[in-house]
Design an enzyme around this catalytic site. Sequence first.
Site, PDB file in Angstrom:
ATOM      1  N   HIS A 173       0.858  -1.193   0.000  1.00  0.00           N
ATOM      2  CA  HIS A 173       0.000   0.000   0.000  1.00  0.00           C
ATOM      3  C   HIS A 173       0.892   1.240   0.000  1.00  0.00           C
ATOM      4  CE1 HIS A 173      -3.178   2.766   0.611  1.00  0.00           C
ATOM      5  NE2 HIS A 173      -3.970   2.042   1.365  1.00  0.00           N
ATOM      6  N   HIS A 176      -2.649   7.094  -0.588  1.00  0.00           N
ATOM      7  CA  HIS A 176      -3.552   7.673   0.415  1.00  0.00           C
ATOM      8  C   HIS A 176      -2.858   8.276   1.622  1.00  0.00           C
ATOM      9  CE1 HIS A 176      -6.664   4.773  -1.495  1.00  0.00           C
ATOM     10  NE2 HIS A 176      -6.371   5.814  -2.251  1.00  0.00           N
ATOM     11  N   TYR A 178      -0.640   7.313   3.495  1.00  0.00           N
ATOM     12  CA  TYR A 178      -0.080   6.426   4.513  1.00  0.00           C
ATOM     13  C   TYR A 178       1.451   6.475   4.403  1.00  0.00           C
ATOM     14  CZ  TYR A 178      -4.906   5.003   5.137  1.00  0.00           C
ATOM     15  OH  TYR A 178      -6.249   5.023   5.388  1.00  0.00           O
TER      16      TYR A 178
HETATM   17  C1  PHB Z   1      -7.430   3.527   2.099  1.00  0.00           C
HETATM   18  O1  PHB Z   1      -6.509   3.036   1.484  1.00  0.00           O
HETATM   19  O2  PHB Z   1      -8.017   4.505   1.674  1.00  0.00           O
HETATM   20  C2  PHB Z   1      -7.862   2.954   3.383  1.00  0.00           C
HETATM   21  C3  PHB Z   1      -7.113   1.953   3.956  1.00  0.00           C
HETATM   22  C4  PHB Z   1      -7.493   1.430   5.164  1.00  0.00           C
HETATM   23  C5  PHB Z   1      -8.620   1.919   5.808  1.00  0.00           C
HETATM   24  C6  PHB Z   1      -9.379   2.903   5.221  1.00  0.00           C
HETATM   25  C7  PHB Z   1      -8.990   3.428   4.003  1.00  0.00           C
HETATM   26  O3  PHB Z   1      -8.957   1.409   6.979  1.00  0.00           O
END
Ligand code: PHB
Length: 363
Positions: A173, A176, A178
């Site tokens: 991932h 977003h 993160y």
């Molecule tokens: C996202 O990637 O947007 C995402 C990931 C995990 C979550 C909510 C959104 O719990």
Amino acid sequence: MTDLFDPCEFNGFKLQNRIALSPLTRTRSNDAGEAGPLQALYYAQRASAGLLITEATPVAPGGRGGPNIPGLWSDDQVAGWKLVTDAVHAKGGLIFSQLWHAGRLSHSSLGGGEPPVAPSAMRQPGQIFTAEGPKDYEEARALRTDEIPGVVEMFRAAARRAKAAGFDGVELHAAHSYLIDAFLRDMTNKRTDAYGGSIENRARLLVEVLQAIIGEWGGERTAVRLAPIGHAYQAWDSDPEPLFTHVVERLNDLKVGWLDMVEGDTGVSRTAEPSFDLQKLRRLFKGVVIANNMYDRDLAIAARAADSADMIAFGRPFIGNPDLVERLRRNAPLIEADPRAYYGGGAKGYTDFPTLEDAAAAS
Ligand code: PHB
């Protein structure tokens, strides 16, 4: 005619069709962050998708973005996921684990009691959902340069556990805002070390994490999720086109097999305000492109007709329609799931949706 529903072969895998299950957080793990029989049933019910990608799966206690999310930060979490992969494989499906670190979009009450970490000290506006209800985001602590190898190791260890759990591959991932995406973008990365500044430096963590994952899995079994034009959770960069062009070039160098490309602001707008033409990245990437974000049947068929993606991922429609592939194939009505059951709870709103066959048998 469309090839959306046709079997195909990608990266040495035989897929039943070109439809993927998009990662969906469903927050139904136990308090130890373990998956179990309930998750096994849920994923197995959806195994007719060409490829299943799990809910975002934290690689560290401090990387959790919510409560009751099954993780892969501990060896104890492998057995629960093994139930999932066995159940999916028994139905002929393929399943990748999505590896995730939420970075500043975590909370001390979700993880080890420490403030969240990020490329640079920063506080996200708004609130995060925790086991004790919504709380303000906390000021994140900037990772020290000497902590970065430890972050890479967390992803490597989780990738190894995903293998032990019987997954077919992993997806990183990197979207977003993160942790990985926050390093990529200049609004969230203000570092002055080798992991900040130039595009090459901002992409360094992504590349190092991918090298670690590919060391475990090989490129053909490694996917990356990017959201190059999306702004979810304030993901901004002053110049995204050269940034993501560089990123995709690195993915090609590393022989990454799959690019899961979110085309807009996840769940909010389908394609966002495009700051550049995503098709440039689609053409540049040498592997399989999975397009993602609020697709419906018509859009998916059109995307395949235009060859703007190799596969199409569906998220929310899979919640209420475990046999979504068959329903789309027949152009049958879809069940609208109740959003109040998206997160938390048990089987209700999770594994209790009928397939077309179930509905026919009942009537
Ligand atoms: C996202 O990637 O947007 C995402 C990931 C995990 C979550 C909510 C959104 O719990």
